[in-house]
Write an enzyme that holds these catalytic residues in place. Structure first.
Site: not given
Ligand code: ADP
Ligand code: MG
Length: 393
Positions: A349, A195, A34, A372
């Site tokens: 992230g 989620k 960053r 976000g």
């Molecule tokens: P990003 O930061 O790329 O937007 P998110 O924060 O939405 O992604 O999600 C990332 C998290 O989702 C990670 O910590 C990962 O471990 C979790 N995750 C992904 N698949 C699974 C799964 N099948 N079961 C539990 N956690 C999961």
């Molecule tokens: Mg994340």
């Protein structure tokens, strides 16, 4: 949106809001991505012999907290710029900070202390915004990752000074705008992560635009359960099952494929050495959790991506922090990176961390620093930080 090119910064003191919210380890910057991302803006201003005054947040301190001081960031920035950085250890709205800034003239770089040390920062307190506005004659917003926040150092101060988008900010807005209009088709969106509830807005917005949606990660289990599948002990948002049904119906009504995993790598717990099994995604036995997309799903996702001209990816396909449950995420990252002549963007992230871990960042058209903010931009088509600079370019 007014941009840096419209600012004649020669001899001016310019206040710049950056996003230096970097991970620290043992008092040092653990990942300087960053900081590097805002170097073009800082160097542009230095080339015009401006006095550059930087401010950022770091973490989520409640008031002054020594753990979240920006001193380590100042050290790293000094190394990257190869010139001294004046670090001002007082809350950025204080008279002490104001007085310190007066000492530094054209061609200097000053880093103010964490804006979250100011209780009025997240409330967008107008008095605090006025205090920030004393610190420069012009304001540059380069913190794209904070552009969705109505905070004093983002929108408050921007309303009080002549304000411009920094080079990183402008690059992010242009790159993400291409996912909302003027894109080439076929257009595929890959979503994963923990989620559904985090991503409802993006799903709705991109379902309208993209030709297909590929869903992996824990979020897939809410959809699979909503369709009547057995997901064992996998992560499910029970209160989002109706919503998942709604989204599935919406995709169907629009005639757009929404691909879910057909097989998953399951284990009784999240441990690198846990016994693993590949099981059907809608028939996961009790006592097992789906932790990654399976080999058959990886192949199907890869095939579905083939020939795409535009791809947006957000969210890992599994628990990629704990190998070997990173394999599905890595497979998808490689598949997107390998698409020829496609416009490919990764945001979020954790997904960006996965791409960096693989050394594939250069193979993507754009790696968003936004998190976000990127998702909110793709949902709403604009952000408070964009509006305050005059709206979309
Ligand atoms: P990003 O930061 O790329 O937007 P998110 O924060 O939405 O992604 O999600 C990332 C998290 O989702 C990670 O910590 C990962 O471990 C979790 N995750 C992904 N698949 C699974 C799964 N099948 N079961 C539990 N956690 C999961
Ligand atoms: Mg994340």
């Amino acid at each position: 949106m007014r941009t840096l090119k419209e600012l004649d910064a020669r001899g001016k003191r310019v206040l710049v809001r950056v996003d230096f919210n970097v991970p620290l380890k043992d008092g040092e910057v653990a990942d300087d991505t960053r900081i590097r991302a805002s170097l073009p803006t800082i160097e542009h201003l230095l080339n015009q012999n401006a006095a550059v005054v930087l401010m950022s947040h770091l973490g989520r301190p409640k008031g002054v907290d020594p753990k979240y001081r920006l001193r380590p960031v100042a050290f790293r920035l000094e190394e990257l710029l190869r010139q001294p950085v004046h670090y001002v250890p007082f809350p950025p709205g204080s008279d002490e900070a104001y007085e310190a800034v007066q000492n530094f003239g054209p061609g200097t770089v000053t880093l103010l202390e964490n804006v979250r040390f100011e209780p009025g920062e997240t409330k967008n307190d107008p008095e605090l915004a006025r205090r920030y506005a004393r610190l420069g004659e012009a304001f540059v917003l380069d913190a794209f990752g904070s552009a969705h926040r109505e905070h004093a150092s983002v929108v408050g101060v921007a309303r009080l000074l002549p304000s411009y988008a920094g080079l990183l900010f402008e690059k992010e807005v242009r790159a993400l705008s291409k996912l909302l209009s003027g894109y080439e088709r076929p257009y595929a969106v890959v979503l994963g992560g923990a989620k559904v509830s985090d991503k409802i807005g993006v799903i709705k917005s991109l379902l309208k635009r993209a030709d297909k949606l590929l869903v992996g990660g824990a979020m897939a289990f809410t959809f699979i359960k909503a369709k009547g599948g057995e997901v064992g002990d996998s992560l499910v948002e029970e209160d989002k099952l109706d919503l998942a049904r709604e989204l599935l119906a919406e995709a169907e009504a629009l005639g757009k494929p929404l691909l879910l995993p057909v097989d998953v790598v399951a284990a009784p717990e999240i441990r690198p050495d846990a016994p693993r099994e590949v099981v059907p995604a809608d028939g996961i036995p009790k006592g097992l959790k789906g932790l990654d997309i399976g080999p058959e799903t990886r192949e199907r996702f890869k095939a579905a991506l083939e020939g795409s001209k535009t791809v947006f990816w957000n969210g890992p396909m599994g628990v990629f922090e704990v190998p070997p449950f990173d394999e599905g995420t890595l497979a998808v990252a490689r598949a997107i990176a390998g698409l020829e002549g496609a416009y490919t963007v990764v945001g979020g992230g954790d997904s960006v961390a996965a791409v960096n871990k693989l050394g594939l960042a250069d193979a993507f058209s754009h790696v968003s620093t936004g998190g976000g903010a990127s998702l909110e931009f793709l949902e709403k088509g604009t952000l408070p930080g964009i509006e305050v600079l005059g709206g979309l370019p």
